[in-house]
Design an enzyme around this catalytic site. Structure first.
Site, PDB file in Angstrom:
ATOM      1  N   SER A  90       0.842  -1.195   0.000  1.00 57.46           N
ATOM      2  CA  SER A  90       0.000   0.000   0.000  1.00 57.46           C
ATOM      3  C   SER A  90       0.875   1.242   0.000  1.00 57.46           C
ATOM      4  CB  SER A  90      -0.904  -0.013   1.243  1.00 57.46           C
ATOM      5  OG  SER A  90      -1.814   1.065   1.212  1.00 57.46           O
ATOM      6  N   ASP A  91       0.419   2.263  -0.704  1.00 56.84           N
ATOM      7  CA  ASP A  91       1.126   3.540  -0.704  1.00 56.84           C
ATOM      8  C   ASP A  91       0.096   4.654  -0.817  1.00 56.84           C
ATOM      9  OD1 ASP A  91       3.921   4.783  -0.841  1.00 56.84           O
ATOM     10  OD2 ASP A  91       2.883   5.785  -2.478  1.00 56.84           O
ATOM     11  N   GLN A  92       0.421   5.802  -0.241  1.00 63.51           N
ATOM     12  CA  GLN A  92      -0.556   6.895  -0.228  1.00 63.51           C
ATOM     13  C   GLN A  92       0.124   8.233  -0.463  1.00 63.51           C
ATOM     14  OE1 GLN A  92      -2.442   8.373   3.570  1.00 63.51           O
ATOM     15  NE2 GLN A  92      -4.264   7.436   2.676  1.00 63.51           N
TER      16      GLN A  92
END
Length: 200
Positions: free
Chosen positions: A68-70
């Site tokens: 996951s990356d944001q």
């Protein structure tokens, strides 16, 4: 059930994943997070989510790995970390009365089959009109200088917002759990069915 791995050392993502009550490991992905030339925020977070999942696959060659990356975006600009009070004041002044979009890239990678399923989930935060006193009081209380956007939505940052807009509040903290359940199902893991196996 195949081994489940969270390709992240974020305590917030770990806490969110624990809600599914499935056993999992955490692993630190070593990934260059530099954005590529002309890469959109959505493309960036999807690419990095995939890279983070694949980065720990050598440790876990027969697993489902979650990456996951944001990023947060305001007026088409990716927001960085302020690092100090003065920069944080500038950021929060810019957000006053406006909205920020968070894009979270999510990937589930089957390291045995080399099968990747990924998506990008948006979440919009609308800010109150912020006075200088509001900003100073908030920053002195929470000191969010290592947080992109100068606030912690899981803490007192909630006081800065007028409205949250998205499908899943977990997305704002970094792991879209509703979408994750769907991706796990596509990889053959039914979260509710697994509960009955765990309680036997």
């Amino acid at each position: 059930m195949k081994t489940l791995v969270l390709g992240s050392t974020s305590p917030f993502r770990k806490t969110i994943l624990e809600k599914l009550q499935l056993p999992f490991h955490c692993a630190k992905p070593n990934v260059d997070e530099t954005e590529q030339k002309n890469e959109s925020p959505q493309a960036l977070v999807e690419r990095l989510a995939i890279e983070k999942a694949k980065a720990v696959s050598s440790e876990y060659p027969n697993a489902l790995i979650i990456g996951s990356d944001q990023v947060a975006v305001c007026e088409e600009e990716i927001l960085g970390k302020p690092h100090n009070f003065d920069n944080a004041v500038v950021q929060l002044n810019k957000f006053s009365g406006k909205s920020i979009t968070f894009y979270t890239g999510l990937c589930v990678y089957d390291s045995e089959k080399d099968k990747t399923i990924a998506l990008v989930e948006p979440f919009i935060v609308h800010f109150n009109q912020l006075s200088q006193k509001d900003i100073a009081n908030y920053l002195n209380a929470e000191q969010p200088y290592n947080c992109a956007g100068s606030f912690k939505s899981e803490g007192l940052g909630i006081c800065l917002f007028s409205k949250l807009e998205g499908d899943d509040p977990n997305t704002l903290i970094g792991l879209p759990l509703i979408k994750l359940v769907g991706l796990l199902k596509q990889h053959g893991i039914d979260v509710l069915a697994e509960q009955s196996k765990l309680t036997v």
